[in-house]
Write an enzyme that holds these catalytic residues in place. Structure first.
Site, mmCIF file in Angstrom:
data_model
loop_
_atom_site.group_PDB
_atom_site.id
_atom_site.type_symbol
_atom_site.label_atom_id
_atom_site.label_comp_id
_atom_site.label_asym_id
_atom_site.label_seq_id
_atom_site.Cartn_x
_atom_site.Cartn_y
_atom_site.Cartn_z
ATOM 1 N N LYS A 136 -8.875 -55.286 28.004
ATOM 2 C CA LYS A 136 -9.610 -54.543 26.979
ATOM 3 C C LYS A 136 -9.052 -54.731 25.572
ATOM 4 C CE LYS A 136 -12.732 -52.746 27.887
ATOM 5 N NZ LYS A 136 -14.139 -52.979 28.366
ATOM 6 N N SER A 148 -8.780 -52.410 40.192
ATOM 7 C CA SER A 148 -9.973 -53.221 39.924
ATOM 8 C C SER A 148 -9.687 -54.699 40.192
ATOM 9 C CB SER A 148 -10.472 -53.002 38.497
ATOM 10 O OG SER A 148 -9.581 -53.516 37.553
#
Ligand code: PMP
Length: 307
Positions: free
Chosen positions: A37, A254
């Site tokens: 991110k 994830s």
């Protein structure tokens, strides 16, 4: 320091695959804020500075399940902008502490409402005083997928010398899969783009969204990928343990989900170059259910079975 992350060939969890199949992991934990991110956070801030929406006197405000918050807190600190983040109260302690360490302010939203609760509360705060804030709005901002179109996608293309045949990324905002997918298709139309999501609304995979039961992000477009693979929380957690033990790679939930799906896709092939994005490392999840709850119970059950 953001971007240019390594592409690592997975060998420990792939011996059962056909000889012509290679699986590569894009290890995004190497970004300075510790996750994939950093890329969209920086690109959204950069675009905001360029178009004048972010200027001195404004506070950066957003809702985030964690990694974007860390990235925005880091970038805000480096550029001298205050940062305020709305996060579900049950986000991992490590993440909240890291965000606080960068000097950002945390506003907790109802844990039962998950990331959707944070989105709604952040919007309410912005609407109450729009001039005070710059809201990157990663779910709607085209600069989110653009970050991957401009950096992650080209890096994968170069690191595989154009050999990539299958690309997989998990979906939270969907920025990674949308931006990388668009870039890779532009270079090689036959490349297969696969989105990975939790198989159930009530999952334990931090950072991901089950689209059927969530507010659908504005940047999400199903024509941006060829298929979607659902992964169970148990399978994702098991893969995290396996990657640590067999690859020496300690990653987040994830990443576990992403590799489960990548191995499923790879098992269908006789030859191919499969690339999967691992969004972050695992050290920021040591206090979560991944390591503290589920696994303890699992080992206890196994021990009882053996008695
Ligand atoms: N994994 C983790 C740990 C994340 O924080 C995120 C972002 N929420 C994702 C995967 C999904 O990435 P994207 O937002 O680009 O879909």
């Amino acid at each position: 320091m953001i971007g240019d992350t390594p592409l690592l060939q997975l060998r420990g969890v792939t011996p059962h695959l056909a000889g012509g199949v290679e699986v590569y992991a894009k290890v995004e934990g190497f970004n300075p804020g510790g996750s994939v991110k950093d890329r969209p956070a920086w690109n959204m801030v950069r675009r905001g500075l360029e178009d004048g929406h972010l200027r001195p006197g404004k506070t950066i405000l957003d809702s985030t399940s964690g990694n974007t918050g860390i990235a925005l807190a880091m970038i805000g600190a480096a550029l001298g902008y205050p940062v305020k983040l709305v996060i579900p109260a049950n986000a991992s302690r490590e993440r909240l502490r890291v965000i606080a360490a960068y000097g950002a302010e945390i506003v907790e939203s109802d844990p039962m409402e998950g990331s959707d609760g944070s989105i709604v509360l952040a919007k309410k705060m912005f609407d109450a005083d729009p001039d005070a804030y710059f809201k990157p709005d990663q779910y709607y901002n085209p600069a989110n997928p653009e970050a991957h179109f401009l950096t992650t996608g080209p890096e994968i293309w170069e690191q595989t010398a154009g050999r990539v045949s299958h690309f997989l990324a998990t979906i939270g905002t969907s920025g990674t899969v949308m931006g990388c997918g668009r870039y890779l298709r532009s270079r090689k139309p036959e490349v297969e783009i696969i989105a990975v999501e939790p198989d159930d609304a009530f999952h334990g995979i931090e950072g991901l969204k089950h689209m059927g039961s969530s507010i659908v992000p504005g940047i999400y477009d199903e024509s941006g990928f060829d298929r979607k693979v659902g992964v169970a929380t148990d399978a994702a957690y098991e893969m995290v343990y396996e990657l640590a033990a067999k690859e020496g790679l300690l990653v987040g939930q994830s990443s576990g989900a992403a590799v489960v799906a990548a191995l499923e896709v790879a098992a269908e092939l006789q030859s191919g170059c499969v690339v999967v994005v691992l969004p972050d490392f695992g050290d920021r999840y040591l206090s979560t259910n991944l390591w503290t709850g589920w696994r303890d119970r699992h080992e206890l059950a196994a021990a009882e079975e053996n008695q």
